[in-house]
Design a protein around this motif. Structure first.
Motif, short mmCIF file in Angstrom:
data_model
loop_
_atom_site.label_atom_id
_atom_site.label_comp_id
_atom_site.label_asym_id
_atom_site.label_seq_id
_atom_site.Cartn_x
_atom_site.Cartn_y
_atom_site.Cartn_z
N VAL A 178 -11.21 39.99 -28.45
CA VAL A 178 -10.91 38.87 -29.34
C VAL A 178 -11.55 37.63 -28.73
O VAL A 178 -11.47 37.41 -27.52
N CYS A 179 -12.20 36.83 -29.55
CA CYS A 179 -12.76 35.56 -29.11
C CYS A 179 -12.13 34.45 -29.94
O CYS A 179 -11.88 34.63 -31.13
N GLY A 180 -11.86 33.35 -29.30
CA GLY A 180 -11.26 32.24 -30.02
C GLY A 180 -11.43 30.94 -29.28
O GLY A 180 -11.78 30.91 -28.11
N GLY A 181 -11.18 29.88 -29.99
CA GLY A 181 -11.28 28.54 -29.43
C GLY A 181 -11.30 27.53 -30.56
O GLY A 181 -10.81 27.78 -31.65
N GLU A 182 -11.90 26.41 -30.26
CA GLU A 182 -11.94 25.31 -31.22
C GLU A 182 -13.33 24.71 -31.21
O GLU A 182 -13.94 24.57 -30.15
N PHE A 183 -13.83 24.36 -32.38
CA PHE A 183 -15.09 23.64 -32.51
C PHE A 183 -14.77 22.22 -32.94
O PHE A 183 -13.96 22.01 -33.85
N ILE A 184 -15.39 21.25 -32.28
CA ILE A 184 -15.07 19.84 -32.50
C ILE A 184 -16.35 19.06 -32.77
O ILE A 184 -17.36 19.29 -32.09
N ALA A 185 -16.30 18.14 -33.72
CA ALA A 185 -17.43 17.26 -34.00
C ALA A 185 -16.92 15.93 -34.52
O ALA A 185 -15.88 15.87 -35.19
N GLU A 186 -17.65 14.88 -34.21
CA GLU A 186 -17.40 13.57 -34.82
C GLU A 186 -18.29 13.50 -36.06
O GLU A 186 -19.50 13.69 -35.97
N VAL A 187 -17.67 13.24 -37.21
CA VAL A 187 -18.40 13.24 -38.47
C VAL A 187 -18.34 11.84 -39.07
O VAL A 187 -17.25 11.32 -39.34
N ASP A 188 -19.51 11.23 -39.23
CA ASP A 188 -19.60 9.91 -39.86
C ASP A 188 -19.77 10.13 -41.37
O ASP A 188 -20.84 10.55 -41.83
N LEU A 189 -18.72 9.89 -42.11
CA LEU A 189 -18.71 10.19 -43.54
C LEU A 189 -19.73 9.37 -44.33
O LEU A 189 -20.15 9.76 -45.42
N ARG A 190 -20.17 8.25 -43.77
CA ARG A 190 -21.18 7.43 -44.46
C ARG A 190 -22.50 8.19 -44.60
O ARG A 190 -23.28 7.90 -45.51
N ARG A 191 -22.74 9.20 -43.75
CA ARG A 191 -23.96 10.01 -43.86
C ARG A 191 -23.99 10.75 -45.19
O ARG A 191 -25.06 11.17 -45.65
N TRP A 192 -22.83 10.97 -45.79
CA TRP A 192 -22.74 11.66 -47.08
C TRP A 192 -22.60 10.65 -48.21
O TRP A 192 -22.17 10.98 -49.29
N GLY A 193 -22.95 9.40 -47.92
CA GLY A 193 -23.02 8.38 -48.96
C GLY A 193 -21.72 7.69 -49.31
O GLY A 193 -21.66 6.96 -50.28
N SER A 194 -20.69 7.91 -48.52
CA SER A 194 -19.42 7.29 -48.86
C SER A 194 -18.48 7.37 -47.67
O SER A 194 -18.72 8.07 -46.69
#
Length: 144
Positions: free
Chosen positions: A105-121
């Motif tokens: 079994v493999c597991g963990g967490e993936f994390i990112a900072e997402v700047d929503l303005r990149r999607w136009g809003s």
């Protein structure tokens, strides 16, 4: 700090640690967003345009390893019908022999900072939220 989740999500992680490659993909149903506040959920569904864009998706086949340890994945996040590059960090990602399943079994967490303005809003300015959110995706996969 406001935390929310998507109640309907699915994904797949395929990794070959020895070869240092693999694929990660996950999809959420945008209408399943849940904050614990019905009015806020409705506003976020509107912002996500959940009727026109019922899913958000991340996919990567570019994984970075340190030896056999997964460090990150570079891929594409599709949100509100627009696809943009995104890199996610692997946090506490580990593989082990599960005594219940008698399989790896493999597991963990993936994390990112997402700047929503990149999607136009960004979310409604009346909410006074920063346009950058922390995306955390918890995964657990059983070797098939």
């Amino acid at each position: 700090t406001r935390r929310l989740r998507f109640n309907r999500a699915e994904g797949r992680v395929t990794i070959d640690r020895q070869a240092g490659r693999g694929r990660i993909e996950f999809t959420v149903q945008t209408a399943s967003i849940a904050t614990g506040d019905a009015a806020l959920d409705a506003a976020l569904r509107t912002w996500l345009d959940a009727a026109a864009h019922p899913t958000a998706r991340f996919a990567s086949d570019t994984l970075q390893f340190d030896g056999e340890r997964l460090l990150s994945a570079s891929g594409t996040l599709t949100l509100r019908g627009e696809s943009k590059p995104l890199r996610v960090q692997a946090d506490h990602f580990n593989c082990y022999l599960n005594p219940l399943f008698k399989r790896e079994v493999c597991g963990g967490e993936f994390i990112a900072e997402v700047d929503l303005r990149r999607w136009g809003s960004a979310p409604d300015p009346r909410l006074d939220w920063a346009p950058t959110v922390t995306l955390r995706v918890q995964v657990e996969a059983v070797r098939q």
